[in-house]
Design a protein around this motif. Structure first.
Motif, short mmCIF file in Angstrom:
data_model
loop_
_atom_site.label_atom_id
_atom_site.label_comp_id
_atom_site.label_asym_id
_atom_site.label_seq_id
_atom_site.Cartn_x
_atom_site.Cartn_y
_atom_site.Cartn_z
N ILE A 20 -0.12 -2.02 4.09
CA ILE A 20 -0.51 -1.05 5.12
C ILE A 20 -0.92 -1.78 6.41
CG2 ILE A 20 -2.24 0.68 5.75
CD1 ILE A 20 -2.17 1.57 2.77
N LYS A 21 -1.67 -2.85 6.25
CA LYS A 21 -2.09 -3.64 7.42
C LYS A 21 -0.87 -4.18 8.16
CE LYS A 21 -4.90 -7.57 8.74
NZ LYS A 21 -5.67 -8.73 8.29
N GLN A 22 0.10 -4.70 7.43
CA GLN A 22 1.33 -5.22 8.04
C GLN A 22 2.08 -4.12 8.79
OE1 GLN A 22 3.56 -6.92 4.84
NE2 GLN A 22 2.08 -8.57 4.49
N LEU A 23 2.15 -2.95 8.18
CA LEU A 23 2.85 -1.83 8.82
C LEU A 23 2.19 -1.43 10.13
CD1 LEU A 23 3.67 0.66 5.93
CD2 LEU A 23 5.28 -0.70 7.24
N LYS A 24 0.88 -1.36 10.12
CA LYS A 24 0.15 -0.92 11.31
C LYS A 24 0.26 -1.92 12.44
CE LYS A 24 -2.88 2.35 9.11
NZ LYS A 24 -4.22 2.82 8.85
N GLU A 25 0.52 -3.19 12.11
CA GLU A 25 0.72 -4.20 13.15
C GLU A 25 2.08 -4.05 13.81
OE1 GLU A 25 0.09 -7.94 11.17
OE2 GLU A 25 -2.08 -7.64 11.06
N ILE A 26 3.06 -3.51 13.07
CA ILE A 26 4.42 -3.36 13.57
C ILE A 26 4.62 -2.00 14.24
CG2 ILE A 26 6.85 -3.24 12.90
CD1 ILE A 26 6.08 -5.04 10.49
N GLU A 27 4.20 -0.94 13.55
CA GLU A 27 4.40 0.42 14.04
C GLU A 27 3.14 1.23 13.86
OE1 GLU A 27 8.00 2.44 12.79
OE2 GLU A 27 8.83 0.54 12.15
N ASN A 28 3.13 2.40 14.44
CA ASN A 28 1.96 3.27 14.34
C ASN A 28 2.15 4.28 13.20
OD1 ASN A 28 -0.46 4.45 14.90
ND2 ASN A 28 0.33 5.72 16.55
N PHE A 29 1.98 3.82 11.98
CA PHE A 29 2.06 4.70 10.81
C PHE A 29 0.72 5.38 10.60
CE2 PHE A 29 5.78 2.30 9.71
CZ PHE A 29 6.53 3.16 8.93
N CYS A 30 0.76 6.61 10.15
CA CYS A 30 -0.48 7.30 9.80
C CYS A 30 -0.50 7.49 8.29
CB CYS A 30 -0.59 8.64 10.51
SG CYS A 30 -2.18 9.43 10.21
N ILE A 31 -1.02 6.50 7.58
CA ILE A 31 -1.15 6.57 6.13
C ILE A 31 -2.60 6.92 5.85
CG2 ILE A 31 -1.02 5.29 3.97
CD1 ILE A 31 1.18 3.56 5.38
N LEU A 32 -2.81 8.07 5.23
CA LEU A 32 -4.17 8.56 5.02
C LEU A 32 -4.85 7.90 3.83
CD1 LEU A 32 -3.47 12.34 5.64
CD2 LEU A 32 -4.34 10.66 7.26
N ASP A 33 -4.08 7.59 2.78
CA ASP A 33 -4.68 7.00 1.58
C ASP A 33 -3.58 6.40 0.72
OD1 ASP A 33 -6.66 6.27 -0.19
OD2 ASP A 33 -7.17 8.29 -0.82
N VAL A 34 -3.99 5.56 -0.21
CA VAL A 34 -3.07 4.98 -1.19
C VAL A 34 -3.74 5.13 -2.55
CG1 VAL A 34 -3.98 2.64 -0.83
CG2 VAL A 34 -1.73 2.95 -1.83
N ILE A 35 -2.94 5.54 -3.54
CA ILE A 35 -3.48 5.78 -4.87
C ILE A 35 -2.61 5.06 -5.90
CG2 ILE A 35 -3.98 7.55 -6.61
CD1 ILE A 35 -4.56 9.41 -4.18
N LYS A 36 -3.29 4.34 -6.80
CA LYS A 36 -2.63 3.65 -7.90
C LYS A 36 -3.07 4.36 -9.18
CE LYS A 36 -2.25 -0.80 -7.79
NZ LYS A 36 -2.51 -2.24 -7.69
#
Length: 103
Positions: free
Chosen positions: A84-100
């Motif tokens: 998620i950190k890598q994605l946010k550095e490249i593009e403006n993604f809005c990821i609200l949460d991640v669940i495993k």
């Protein structure tokens, strides 16, 4: 809400998709409907899913994950916050949460 997910098939392969209803979609995969891939490979378990604010973000995330190698996908499953950190550095993604769910 929109969900992008990675699931494991019975042959240990990984499948990535997106949906508006994660519970319904997993039941479909379990029954082998609405996906030729999981019908052929069999559904084992849901590894991880990301909650996205928009359909666009869920689809872009699905595309990003599908473009990864198997080892990269396994890394995403083990280290979703790094991804998620890598994605946010490249593009403006809005990821609200991640669940495993397996934890």
């Amino acid at each position: 809400m929109y969900y992008t997910y990675i699931l494991r098939c019975k042959d240990n392969s990984l499948y990535t998709g997106y949906t508006t209803d994660i519970n319904r979609r997993m039941k479909e995969h379990e029954r082998g409907i609405n996906s030729k891939y999981t019908k052929a490979k069999g559904f084992s378990n849901l590894e991880i899913y990301f909650i996205c604010k928009s359909k666009s973000d869920a689809m872009k995330l699905e595309y990003k994950i599908k473009s990864k190698t198997r080892n990269q996908k396994l890394y995403i499953i083990k280290n979703p916050q790094d991804f998620i950190k890598q994605l946010k550095e490249i593009e403006n993604f809005c990821i609200l949460d991640v669940i495993k769910p397996t934890e």
